[in-house]
Structure formats: C-alpha cells, structure tokens
Design an enzyme around this catalytic site. Structure first.
Site: not given
Ligand code: 13P
Length: 284
Positions: A82, A134, A180-181, A208, A233
C-alpha cells in the site's frame, strides 16, 4: 492457493460491476480475520501492507503470514504493498514475495509520476506482479502519509486517462474526495470524475479511504467503475472497541488471547459486511 496478482480478479470485477476489498493488515489477528471472512463469503481479497505496517510486523513476517493464510484458503488472495514510496521499496517487496504493489508517485510532478510508474510497471509485470498507480492527492492520515484538507487535490480526469494510457497500471487510484481515516462529516465524492475516467480506461478505479463512506455512496461508486476499495480504519475501530470494553470490564484479564480473540471476530464481521457491500461475496 498460492498468492495471486490482482489480475486474477480485477478484470472480472470491472466487467461484472463489483469491487474487491483491500483490507490492511496490522498484526496476525488482522490476517486471520480477513482470510476467514473471505472464506466464509467466498470472496476474492487483497491483504494491504503499508510501509508502516511492514516496519512494525517485519517484511518476512508479513509475507509468511499472508502466504500461509492464502495457501490454506480456496479463494484468490493478493498481497499488495500500500502506497509504496519508491522503486527500491517496491522491488524489495516483490523480492520478498508480494504479488502486487502500489507505487504512489502522486507527490511528484505529473510527467515524473508517469516516468517512475512506468519503470515500476515494466519491472513488476516482468515477474507477474500487478501494479496500482495514483494520481491526485488523497487527504487524511495513514502511517507516513499526512495530507491536510487544503493539500488534498482531486485528480484531473484527462490527466488520469493519459496516465493510464502511458503506464498501463492494473488499478488506478484517483483522488475523488475520500480521505484516509474517519470522516468528520460526509465525504463529497466526485462521481463525475470516477465515471469519466472509468469509461475511458480498462483498469478499475481504486477508492482509498473506504472507512466511514456511506453504503449508498460506495454502491454508486462501484456502479460507475470502482473495482477496488481500501479499508483499514473501520477494522481498527471494530478491534479497539472490543479490546477496550473487555479490559475496562475485566481488570484482571491478562491473557492476550482473551481480548484479541474476540477482537479478531469483530474485524471478521466488519470485513464480511464490506465484502457483501462491495458485491465481491460469492465471486471467488
Ligand atoms: P481507511 O483507513 O480510511 O479505511 O483507508 C485505507 C486506505 O485507503 C489504505 O490505503
């Protein structure tokens, strides 16, 4: 089954309109929970390992655990790096036994990202390893990556199409508004970008920051061409909730099996629900 490249299932996912989950691993219990979920759901799956997780677990341990899990399962399993940050890290993981890698060159200028990603694709494809590239900058915090809201930048769809045409990556991560998160509010996903890019390239789009995205948004994104979704997460949240409750209620509990075992169950149930939501259940 031995570990397989993502090309064992991503082309089918794009064609049939489902997405395969990348579930990040942080320790043994994550590996066990994710593989059990895949077996019970009869779903292909991707173990994701970030550079931070590799540092924590040890490169050879990550590969050994993923291999052992895949070999005793009869569903296709890929072990995927990742957000690989350099050609060197990617090569190290391939040599160690990863069946798939992400090269994240999104922080480089566009042409440099293309040049470096092409180099990774050439080397990885030569040994049957799939590659994710990406474009755009995904916000939020994940291990070594910390991108503030102001610095998060959506992918330009025309650039994303050219990026794929030049690099021929097997999966294309584009920043479309997820992070993210966990989210404070609801993420504003740019479906128009997903739709435009997905209709013009062969590879599936990767989403993502899959944690905390409402189910309907996930379904819509998958219907438009998202074929891989990353989740970390939400599994961590499921795990820590169980551990916290058990330790709070049982101050004498010292055997890690007594709290990590139930925590592993919680991760497994979270992963199974994602597999059903992504439409990958029953596709193995
Ligand atoms: P979350 O931690 O938000 O689920 O994101 C995971 C991810 O995108 C890994 O690359």
């Amino acid at each position: 089954m031995p570990l397989v490249s993502m090309n064992a299932f991503l082309p089918q996912a794009k064609k049939e309109g489902f997405a395969v989950g990348q579930f990040n691993v942080n320790n043994l219990e994550f590996v066990q929970a994710i593989i059990e979920a895949g077996k019970e759901e009869r779903s292909p799956l991707i173990f994701g390992a970030s550079e931070g997780a590799i540092r924590y677990m040890g490169l050879n341990n990550v590969v050994a655990l993923a291999k052992a899990a895949a070999e005793e399962a009869d569903v296709p399993v890929a072990l995927h790096l990742d957000h690989g940050s350099s050609f060197e890290v990617v090569m190290k993981c391939i040599r160690a036994g990863f069946s798939s890698v992400m090269f994240d060159g999104s922080h480089y200028p566009f042409e440099e990202n293309i040049r470096l990603t092409k180099k990774v694709v050439e080397a990885a494809h030569a040994v049957g390893v799939s590659v994710e590239g990406e474009l755009g900058t995904i916000g939020g915090v994940e291990d070594d990556l910390n991108v503030s809201e102001e610095d998060a930048a959506l992918a330009d769809p025309d650039q994303a199409i050219r990026f794929w045409e030049e690099t021929k990556v097997d999966a294309m991560a584009i920043a479309v508004g997820t992070a993210h998160g966990m989210y404070k509010g609801e993420p504003k996903i740019r479906y128009d970008i997903i739709e435009k890019v997905a209709s013009q390239i062969e590879a599936p789009i990767v989403l993502h920051g899959g944690s905390g995205v409402p189910d309907e948004s996930i379904q819509k994104a998958v219907s438009l061409g998202v074929g891989k979704i990353n989740v970390n997460t939400e599994n961590q949240v499921a795990m820590v909730k169980v551990v916290r409750e058990l330790l709070d209620n049982n101050p004498d509990m010292i055997d890690p099996r007594k709290y990590l075992g139930p925590a592993r169950e919680a991760i497994k149930e979270t992963v199974k629900a994602k597999m059903r939501l992504f439409g990958s259940s029953g596709k193995a």
